[in-house]
Design an enzyme around this catalytic site. Structure first.
Site, mmCIF file in Angstrom:
data_model
loop_
_atom_site.group_PDB
_atom_site.id
_atom_site.type_symbol
_atom_site.label_atom_id
_atom_site.label_comp_id
_atom_site.label_asym_id
_atom_site.label_seq_id
_atom_site.Cartn_x
_atom_site.Cartn_y
_atom_site.Cartn_z
ATOM 1 N N CYS A 8 43.274 46.051 52.216
ATOM 2 C CA CYS A 8 42.909 47.461 52.051
ATOM 3 C C CYS A 8 41.747 47.530 51.064
ATOM 4 C CB CYS A 8 44.107 48.300 51.616
ATOM 5 S SG CYS A 8 44.818 47.851 50.019
ATOM 6 N N ARG A 14 48.242 50.158 49.724
ATOM 7 C CA ARG A 14 48.664 49.902 51.115
ATOM 8 C C ARG A 14 48.899 48.434 51.437
ATOM 9 N NH1 ARG A 14 43.663 52.841 53.666
ATOM 10 N NH2 ARG A 14 42.827 51.816 51.796
ATOM 11 N N ASP A 124 45.253 56.699 52.892
ATOM 12 C CA ASP A 124 45.293 56.010 51.600
ATOM 13 C C ASP A 124 46.052 56.866 50.585
ATOM 14 O OD1 ASP A 124 44.855 54.641 49.275
ATOM 15 O OD2 ASP A 124 42.741 54.232 49.712
HETATM 16 P P1 4NP Z 1 44.530 50.982 48.427
HETATM 17 O O1 4NP Z 1 44.261 52.343 47.611
HETATM 18 O O2 4NP Z 1 43.199 50.612 49.084
HETATM 19 O O3 4NP Z 1 45.572 51.346 49.428
HETATM 20 O O4 4NP Z 1 44.995 49.964 47.405
HETATM 21 C C1 4NP Z 1 43.249 52.477 46.650
HETATM 22 C C2 4NP Z 1 43.479 52.042 45.372
HETATM 23 C C3 4NP Z 1 42.497 52.199 44.400
HETATM 24 C C4 4NP Z 1 41.287 52.794 44.731
HETATM 25 C C5 4NP Z 1 41.050 53.220 46.037
HETATM 26 C C6 4NP Z 1 42.031 53.057 46.988
HETATM 27 N N1 4NP Z 1 40.260 52.959 43.754
HETATM 28 O O5 4NP Z 1 39.220 53.576 44.050
HETATM 29 O O6 4NP Z 1 40.449 52.506 42.591
#
Ligand code: 4NP
Length: 156
Positions: A8, A14, A124
């Site tokens: 992800c 995720r 997300d």
């Molecule tokens: P993930 O969610 O891709 O599902 O782990 C996110 C976690 C952190 C960030 C963006 C999406 N971020 O911008 O820090």
């Protein structure tokens, strides 16, 4: 041995959720010697950190283990080592193809394993704050993913 890495953006919401749901299913099916499961992010924003506390709490509530884990960025070695790179959304797909074009044949979107749910991407929860919705999609898709590869093992 089938090696699968979930990918992800941040590798804290995720893809760790998918990693530990899948490890739980594999362990319950006594298939620990057939699969190696891991996860990574395209960004490296949270390198070295634990998963998001809400991902961790949700998994713990379902009696799914959440260790060992630290967030890491997807690299070339990971692409080489794994048989499948399972991404969560179109941005992840495009990022991985752009950076590692030689491995395009290994990349699949996890929603293709849960078509009946009608999602093109896994929302997300970093933005939606809906960790339950993410869990519902991922748990469904992981069962389907495991079924697909278990059948391939049986008929190999
Ligand atoms: P993930 O969610 O891709 O599902 O782990 C996110 C976690 C952190 C960030 C963006 C999406 N971020 O911008 O820090």
């Amino acid at each position: 041995m089938t090696k699968i890495i979930f990918v992800c953006l941040g590798n804290i919401c995720r893809s760790p959720m998918a990693e530990f749901i899948m490890k739980d299913l594999i362990s319950k099916a006594n298939l620990n010697n057939k699969f190696i499961i891991s996860s990574a992010g395209t960004s490296g924003y949270h390198d070295g950190e634990d998963m998001h506390y809400k991902t961790k709490a949700l998994l713990s509530n379902k009696n799914i283990i959440t260790k060992p884990f630290y967030s890491k960025k997807l690299n070339l070695k990971m692409c080489k080592e794994n048989d499948l790179i399972i991404v969560m959304d179109n941005n992840n797909y495009n990022e991985v193809v752009k950076k590692f074009p030689n491995f395009k044949h290994k990349i699949q979107k996890i929603t293709s394993y849960a078509l009946e749910l009608g999602y093109d991407e896994v929302p997300d929860p970093w933005y939606s704050n809906n960790f339950n919705e993410t869990y519902d999609i991922l748990s469904h898709a992981c069962v389907s993913l495991l079924n697909t590869f278990y059948k391939k093992l049986l008929f190999k």
